[in-house]
Design a protein around this motif. Structure first.
Motif, PDB file in Angstrom:
ATOM      1  N   PRO A   1       0.834  -1.202   0.000  1.00 50.45           N
ATOM      2  CA  PRO A   1       0.000   0.000   0.000  1.00 50.45           C
ATOM      3  C   PRO A   1       0.873   1.258   0.000  1.00 50.45           C
ATOM      4  O   PRO A   1       1.896   1.318   0.678  1.00 50.45           O
ATOM      5  CB  PRO A   1      -0.799  -0.122   1.300  1.00 50.45           C
ATOM      6  N   GLY A   2       0.490   2.225  -0.820  1.00 48.24           N
ATOM      7  CA  GLY A   2       1.258   3.454  -0.965  1.00 48.24           C
ATOM      8  C   GLY A   2       2.270   3.396  -2.098  1.00 48.24           C
ATOM      9  O   GLY A   2       2.757   4.436  -2.547  1.00 48.24           O
ATOM     10  N   GLU A   3       2.575   2.196  -2.579  1.00 42.68           N
ATOM     11  CA  GLU A   3       3.535   2.033  -3.667  1.00 42.68           C
ATOM     12  C   GLU A   3       2.993   2.670  -4.942  1.00 42.68           C
ATOM     13  O   GLU A   3       1.814   2.570  -5.253  1.00 42.68           O
ATOM     14  CB  GLU A   3       3.799   0.540  -3.890  1.00 42.68           C
ATOM     15  N   ARG A   4       3.856   3.326  -5.682  1.00 38.91           N
ATOM     16  CA  ARG A   4       3.491   3.956  -6.955  1.00 38.91           C
ATOM     17  C   ARG A   4       3.786   2.976  -8.086  1.00 38.91           C
ATOM     18  O   ARG A   4       4.848   2.350  -8.106  1.00 38.91           O
ATOM     19  CB  ARG A   4       4.291   5.234  -7.184  1.00 38.91           C
ATOM     20  N   VAL A   5       2.832   2.848  -8.992  1.00 35.83           N
ATOM     21  CA  VAL A   5       2.976   1.921 -10.105  1.00 35.83           C
ATOM     22  C   VAL A   5       2.529   2.591 -11.404  1.00 35.83           C
ATOM     23  O   VAL A   5       1.922   3.661 -11.386  1.00 35.83           O
ATOM     24  CB  VAL A   5       2.165   0.616  -9.882  1.00 35.83           C
ATOM     25  N   VAL A   6       2.829   1.933 -12.507  1.00 39.02           N
ATOM     26  CA  VAL A   6       2.366   2.345 -13.823  1.00 39.02           C
ATOM     27  C   VAL A   6       1.582   1.173 -14.389  1.00 39.02           C
ATOM     28  O   VAL A   6       2.044   0.027 -14.326  1.00 39.02           O
ATOM     29  CB  VAL A   6       3.555   2.696 -14.749  1.00 39.02           C
ATOM     30  N   VAL A   7       0.375   1.430 -14.897  1.00 38.64           N
ATOM     31  CA  VAL A   7      -0.433   0.368 -15.501  1.00 38.64           C
ATOM     32  C   VAL A   7      -0.636   0.660 -16.980  1.00 38.64           C
ATOM     33  O   VAL A   7      -0.813   1.803 -17.383  1.00 38.64           O
ATOM     34  CB  VAL A   7      -1.800   0.191 -14.784  1.00 38.64           C
ATOM     35  N   LYS A   8      -0.569  -0.408 -17.773  1.00 33.73           N
ATOM     36  CA  LYS A   8      -0.806  -0.322 -19.216  1.00 33.73           C
ATOM     37  C   LYS A   8      -1.609  -1.546 -19.610  1.00 33.73           C
ATOM     38  O   LYS A   8      -1.311  -2.659 -19.177  1.00 33.73           O
ATOM     39  CB  LYS A   8       0.509  -0.323 -19.993  1.00 33.73           C
ATOM     40  N   SER A   9      -2.623  -1.347 -20.429  1.00 29.67           N
ATOM     41  CA  SER A   9      -3.425  -2.476 -20.875  1.00 29.67           C
ATOM     42  C   SER A   9      -2.745  -3.187 -22.039  1.00 29.67           C
ATOM     43  O   SER A   9      -2.037  -2.563 -22.833  1.00 29.67           O
ATOM     44  CB  SER A   9      -4.824  -2.026 -21.281  1.00 29.67           C
ATOM     45  N   TYR A  10      -2.947  -4.498 -22.111  1.00 33.45           N
ATOM     46  CA  TYR A  10      -2.438  -5.279 -23.232  1.00 33.45           C
ATOM     47  C   TYR A  10      -3.348  -5.113 -24.449  1.00 33.45           C
ATOM     48  O   TYR A  10      -2.894  -5.140 -25.574  1.00 33.45           O
ATOM     49  CB  TYR A  10      -2.329  -6.760 -22.860  1.00 33.45           C
ATOM     50  N   HIS A  11      -4.639  -4.981 -24.218  1.00 35.06           N
ATOM     51  CA  HIS A  11      -5.624  -4.752 -25.274  1.00 35.06           C
ATOM     52  C   HIS A  11      -6.295  -3.432 -24.924  1.00 35.06           C
ATOM     53  O   HIS A  11      -6.510  -3.124 -23.778  1.00 35.06           O
ATOM     54  CB  HIS A  11      -6.654  -5.882 -25.319  1.00 35.06           C
ATOM     55  N   GLY A  12      -6.638  -2.661 -25.901  1.00 37.81           N
ATOM     56  CA  GLY A  12      -7.160  -1.334 -25.600  1.00 37.81           C
ATOM     57  C   GLY A  12      -5.985  -0.389 -25.463  1.00 37.81           C
ATOM     58  O   GLY A  12      -4.873  -0.680 -25.904  1.00 37.81           O
ATOM     59  N   SER A  13      -6.215   0.735 -24.826  1.00 44.91           N
ATOM     60  CA  SER A  13      -5.171   1.755 -24.794  1.00 44.91           C
ATOM     61  C   SER A  13      -5.007   2.424 -23.431  1.00 44.91           C
ATOM     62  O   SER A  13      -4.534   3.547 -23.346  1.00 44.91           O
ATOM     63  CB  SER A  13      -5.482   2.819 -25.854  1.00 44.91           C
ATOM     64  N   ILE A  14      -5.380   1.735 -22.364  1.00 48.64           N
ATOM     65  CA  ILE A  14      -5.274   2.327 -21.030  1.00 48.64           C
ATOM     66  C   ILE A  14      -3.818   2.498 -20.625  1.00 48.64           C
ATOM     67  O   ILE A  14      -3.016   1.580 -20.772  1.00 48.64           O
ATOM     68  CB  ILE A  14      -5.992   1.454 -19.977  1.00 48.64           C
ATOM     69  N   GLN A  15      -3.495   3.682 -20.123  1.00 51.18           N
ATOM     70  CA  GLN A  15      -2.206   3.962 -19.514  1.00 51.18           C
ATOM     71  C   GLN A  15      -2.465   4.903 -18.347  1.00 51.18           C
ATOM     72  O   GLN A  15      -3.251   5.840 -18.487  1.00 51.18           O
ATOM     73  CB  GLN A  15      -1.252   4.646 -20.487  1.00 51.18           C
ATOM     74  N   SER A  16      -1.811   4.626 -17.216  1.00 51.68           N
ATOM     75  CA  SER A  16      -2.008   5.497 -16.073  1.00 51.68           C
ATOM     76  C   SER A  16      -0.922   5.281 -15.028  1.00 51.68           C
ATOM     77  O   SER A  16      -0.404   4.172 -14.877  1.00 51.68           O
ATOM     78  CB  SER A  16      -3.365   5.218 -15.418  1.00 51.68           C
ATOM     79  N   ARG A  17      -0.635   6.331 -14.323  1.00 54.96           N
ATOM     80  CA  ARG A  17       0.113   6.189 -13.076  1.00 54.96           C
ATOM     81  C   ARG A  17      -0.931   5.804 -12.037  1.00 54.96           C
ATOM     82  O   ARG A  17      -2.108   6.139 -12.180  1.00 54.96           O
ATOM     83  CB  ARG A  17       0.778   7.508 -12.690  1.00 54.96           C
ATOM     84  N   ALA A  18      -0.515   5.091 -11.002  1.00 56.64           N
ATOM     85  CA  ALA A  18      -1.473   4.664  -9.986  1.00 56.64           C
ATOM     86  C   ALA A  18      -0.767   4.508  -8.641  1.00 56.64           C
ATOM     87  O   ALA A  18       0.462   4.443  -8.565  1.00 56.64           O
ATOM     88  CB  ALA A  18      -2.134   3.349 -10.396  1.00 56.64           C
ATOM     89  N   ARG A  19      -1.594   4.423  -7.605  1.00 63.48           N
ATOM     90  CA  ARG A  19      -1.089   4.187  -6.250  1.00 63.48           C
ATOM     91  C   ARG A  19      -1.820   2.978  -5.691  1.00 63.48           C
ATOM     92  O   ARG A  19      -3.042   2.855  -5.837  1.00 63.48           O
ATOM     93  CB  ARG A  19      -1.350   5.413  -5.372  1.00 63.48           C
ATOM     94  N   VAL A  20      -1.069   2.088  -5.052  1.00 62.12           N
ATOM     95  CA  VAL A  20      -1.663   0.913  -4.423  1.00 62.12           C
ATOM     96  C   VAL A  20      -2.402   1.365  -3.169  1.00 62.12           C
ATOM     97  O   VAL A  20      -1.813   1.992  -2.283  1.00 62.12           O
ATOM     98  CB  VAL A  20      -0.588  -0.146  -4.073  1.00 62.12           C
ATOM     99  N   ILE A  21      -3.701   1.068  -3.090  1.00 59.85           N
ATOM    100  CA  ILE A  21      -4.521   1.430  -1.937  1.00 59.85           C
ATOM    101  C   ILE A  21      -4.564   0.280  -0.933  1.00 59.85           C
ATOM    102  O   ILE A  21      -4.459   0.490   0.268  1.00 59.85           O
ATOM    103  CB  ILE A  21      -5.956   1.802  -2.371  1.00 59.85           C
ATOM    104  N   TYR A  22      -4.736  -0.948  -1.440  1.00 62.34           N
ATOM    105  CA  TYR A  22      -4.742  -2.117  -0.560  1.00 62.34           C
ATOM    106  C   TYR A  22      -4.221  -3.320  -1.321  1.00 62.34           C
ATOM    107  O   TYR A  22      -4.185  -3.345  -2.553  1.00 62.34           O
ATOM    108  CB  TYR A  22      -6.153  -2.403  -0.011  1.00 62.34           C
ATOM    109  N   CYS A  23      -3.803  -4.322  -0.549  1.00 58.12           N
ATOM    110  CA  CYS A  23      -3.360  -5.594  -1.117  1.00 58.12           C
ATOM    111  C   CYS A  23      -3.778  -6.679  -0.129  1.00 58.12           C
ATOM    112  O   CYS A  23      -3.255  -6.739   0.986  1.00 58.12           O
ATOM    113  CB  CYS A  23      -1.846  -5.592  -1.323  1.00 58.12           C
ATOM    114  N   HIS A  24      -4.750  -7.527  -0.531  1.00 60.74           N
ATOM    115  CA  HIS A  24      -5.282  -8.571   0.336  1.00 60.74           C
ATOM    116  C   HIS A  24      -4.943  -9.942  -0.236  1.00 60.74           C
ATOM    117  O   HIS A  24      -5.126 -10.179  -1.432  1.00 60.74           O
ATOM    118  CB  HIS A  24      -6.810  -8.479   0.449  1.00 60.74           C
ATOM    119  N   LEU A  25      -4.480 -10.821   0.626  1.00 57.77           N
ATOM    120  CA  LEU A  25      -4.205 -12.193   0.219  1.00 57.77           C
ATOM    121  C   LEU A  25      -5.519 -12.902  -0.078  1.00 57.77           C
ATOM    122  O   LEU A  25      -6.441 -12.899   0.731  1.00 57.77           O
ATOM    123  CB  LEU A  25      -3.451 -12.933   1.325  1.00 57.77           C
TER     124      LEU A  25
END
Length: 106
Positions: free
Chosen positions: A52-76
């Motif tokens: 949580p709090g980690e900064r990431v970059v997301v890109k879609s494999y199909h379509g054209s999504i690109q964004s910077r993002a922040r991890v809000i939660y991570c649940h097992l």
């Protein structure tokens, strides 16, 4: 973002293949699939535990999504499977649901 336990924006269920990369260490990257998304957030299933709090970059494999993002939660979820909530910043592009081949522009 939840307000009084309720989301402000409607989530759209979709399976979208995304590449998630660490903003600080771009060689740390993973293929993940969305469970749902909204204009400002996405829930993905990953094999890696993201902090949580980690900064990431997301890109879609199909379509054209690109964004910077922040991890809000991570649940097992199960062994080596995590549900990760990402807050999107400056997202642009079109979501393409891999199970339906339909697009939704944001």
């Amino acid at each position: 973002m939840p307000t009084n336990g309720k989301r402000i924006q409607k989530r759209t269920a979709a399976t979208v293949a995304l590449q998630i990369s660490s903003a600080k260490q771009p060689f740390i990257t993973e293929l993940a699939f969305t469970e749902n998304f909204s204009l400002h957030g996405v829930r993905v299933v990953t094999e890696r535990e993201w902090k949580p709090g980690e900064r990431v970059v997301v890109k879609s494999y199909h379509g054209s999504i690109q964004s910077r993002a922040r991890v809000i939660y991570c649940h097992l979820l199960a062994k080596a499977r995590y549900a990760v909530g990402l807050e999107l910043h400056s997202a642009v592009g079109t979501w393409v649901d891999a199970s339906q081949s339909a697009g939704a522009e944001i």
